[in-house]
Design a protein around this motif. Sequence first.
Motif, mmCIF file in Angstrom:
data_model
loop_
_atom_site.group_PDB
_atom_site.id
_atom_site.type_symbol
_atom_site.label_atom_id
_atom_site.label_comp_id
_atom_site.label_asym_id
_atom_site.label_seq_id
_atom_site.Cartn_x
_atom_site.Cartn_y
_atom_site.Cartn_z
ATOM 1 N N PRO A 15 0.823 -1.213 0.000
ATOM 2 C CA PRO A 15 0.000 0.000 0.000
ATOM 3 C C PRO A 15 0.861 1.269 0.000
ATOM 4 O O PRO A 15 2.026 1.249 0.408
ATOM 5 C CB PRO A 15 -0.819 -0.111 1.287
ATOM 6 N N ASN A 16 0.274 2.364 -0.457
ATOM 7 C CA ASN A 16 0.990 3.644 -0.498
ATOM 8 C C ASN A 16 1.610 3.996 0.848
ATOM 9 O O ASN A 16 2.701 4.563 0.894
ATOM 10 C CB ASN A 16 0.056 4.765 -0.951
ATOM 11 N N SER A 17 0.927 3.645 1.936
ATOM 12 C CA SER A 17 1.450 3.960 3.268
ATOM 13 C C SER A 17 2.776 3.247 3.550
ATOM 14 O O SER A 17 3.560 3.691 4.383
ATOM 15 C CB SER A 17 0.423 3.602 4.345
ATOM 16 N N GLY A 18 3.036 2.167 2.843
ATOM 17 C CA GLY A 18 4.312 1.468 2.972
ATOM 18 C C GLY A 18 5.329 1.896 1.933
ATOM 19 O O GLY A 18 6.532 1.671 2.113
ATOM 20 N N ILE A 19 4.859 2.510 0.856
ATOM 21 C CA ILE A 19 5.753 2.928 -0.230
ATOM 22 C C ILE A 19 6.318 4.326 0.013
ATOM 23 O O ILE A 19 7.531 4.532 -0.068
ATOM 24 C CB ILE A 19 5.016 2.887 -1.584
ATOM 25 N N PHE A 20 5.441 5.275 0.325
ATOM 26 C CA PHE A 20 5.878 6.674 0.389
ATOM 27 C C PHE A 20 6.997 6.926 1.399
ATOM 28 O O PHE A 20 7.914 7.700 1.107
ATOM 29 C CB PHE A 20 4.702 7.607 0.618
ATOM 30 N N PRO A 21 7.006 6.280 2.572
ATOM 31 C CA PRO A 21 8.127 6.489 3.488
ATOM 32 C C PRO A 21 9.465 5.972 2.942
ATOM 33 O O PRO A 21 10.522 6.379 3.413
ATOM 34 C CB PRO A 21 7.718 5.706 4.747
ATOM 35 N N GLN A 22 9.408 5.084 1.954
ATOM 36 C CA GLN A 22 10.640 4.532 1.372
ATOM 37 C C GLN A 22 11.288 5.479 0.356
ATOM 38 O O GLN A 22 12.479 5.336 0.049
ATOM 39 C CB GLN A 22 10.350 3.192 0.704
ATOM 40 N N ILE A 23 10.531 6.397 -0.193
ATOM 41 C CA ILE A 23 11.065 7.266 -1.250
ATOM 42 C C ILE A 23 12.331 8.007 -0.796
ATOM 43 O O ILE A 23 13.329 7.997 -1.527
ATOM 44 C CB ILE A 23 9.974 8.215 -1.788
ATOM 45 N N PRO A 24 12.365 8.616 0.389
ATOM 46 C CA PRO A 24 13.618 9.249 0.810
ATOM 47 C C PRO A 24 14.771 8.260 0.968
ATOM 48 O O PRO A 24 15.934 8.602 0.712
ATOM 49 C CB PRO A 24 13.262 9.902 2.152
ATOM 50 N N VAL A 25 14.464 7.049 1.365
ATOM 51 C CA VAL A 25 15.505 6.014 1.498
ATOM 52 C C VAL A 25 16.091 5.701 0.126
ATOM 53 O O VAL A 25 17.317 5.661 -0.051
ATOM 54 C CB VAL A 25 14.923 4.730 2.154
ATOM 55 N N TRP A 26 15.207 5.478 -0.863
ATOM 56 C CA TRP A 26 15.678 5.181 -2.217
ATOM 57 C C TRP A 26 16.441 6.367 -2.804
ATOM 58 O O TRP A 26 17.453 6.179 -3.480
ATOM 59 C CB TRP A 26 14.509 4.787 -3.113
ATOM 60 N N ASN A 27 15.961 7.582 -2.535
ATOM 61 C CA ASN A 27 16.699 8.775 -2.980
ATOM 62 C C ASN A 27 18.102 8.780 -2.390
ATOM 63 O O ASN A 27 19.076 9.074 -3.081
ATOM 64 C CB ASN A 27 15.957 10.054 -2.579
ATOM 65 N N GLY A 28 18.192 8.463 -1.105
ATOM 66 C CA GLY A 28 19.494 8.423 -0.442
ATOM 67 C C GLY A 28 20.417 7.370 -1.027
ATOM 68 O O GLY A 28 21.640 7.554 -1.065
ATOM 69 N N GLU A 29 19.843 6.264 -1.477
ATOM 70 C CA GLU A 29 20.657 5.213 -2.087
ATOM 71 C C GLU A 29 21.250 5.667 -3.419
ATOM 72 O O GLU A 29 22.324 5.208 -3.800
ATOM 73 C CB GLU A 29 19.808 3.960 -2.325
ATOM 74 N N ALA A 30 20.548 6.557 -4.132
ATOM 75 C CA ALA A 30 20.937 6.885 -5.507
ATOM 76 C C ALA A 30 21.587 8.253 -5.669
ATOM 77 O O ALA A 30 22.429 8.425 -6.552
ATOM 78 C CB ALA A 30 19.714 6.806 -6.415
ATOM 79 N N GLN A 31 21.201 9.228 -4.879
ATOM 80 C CA GLN A 31 21.707 10.585 -5.080
ATOM 81 C C GLN A 31 23.201 10.683 -4.793
ATOM 82 O O GLN A 31 23.682 10.202 -3.770
ATOM 83 C CB GLN A 31 20.952 11.577 -4.167
#
Length: 172
Positions: free
Chosen positions: A65-81
């Motif tokens: 669900p979105n509630s489990g996805i949206f908190p991950q976006i900053p984590v994924w950004n941190g992995e790639a930026q």
Amino acid sequence: MPRHDIAQLIEYQAWANERIFERLAQLPPEAFTARLQSVFPSVADTLAHLYVFDRLWLSVLKEIPNSGIFPQIPVWNGEAQGKPLEEMRRLFAGVAGMYRAWLERTPDPDKPVTIEHPQHGKLDTRLSDIVRHVVNHGTYHRGNIAAMLRQQGYEGVATDYIFYLMHAQASG
């Protein structure tokens, strides 16, 4: 959409991304990070965006669900930026493996699902349509990268689907 077709799209996405990384590895390092007037400020930023959204859509495919996805976006950004080229290449190879594993574990990759986009509302669709979207999104941004490389005076690399099919046929 038959499982074979979905698998082929996933393989195309991995192949096309790897072609981009192969080309970038042939260029001076600054081609990856040069600040440009484009959709994204650099090739590196474009790839970081692709990585984040490939991870996001994989989560949608897994029916998180979105509630489990949206908190991950900053984590994924941190992995790639800000990551160097070879580290980004490893991240993308990892994501390609995750998509393959998802398909292997999914009994019905054409299963009907309803997704909800925060700005655009609900959509009744199929898992296979989400895979098509991921590939289309990747194609769009690989085109951005080709334009960014040309803007810097470098040639891009052909990543069209037909070239993937030719490569697959010759390889196999």
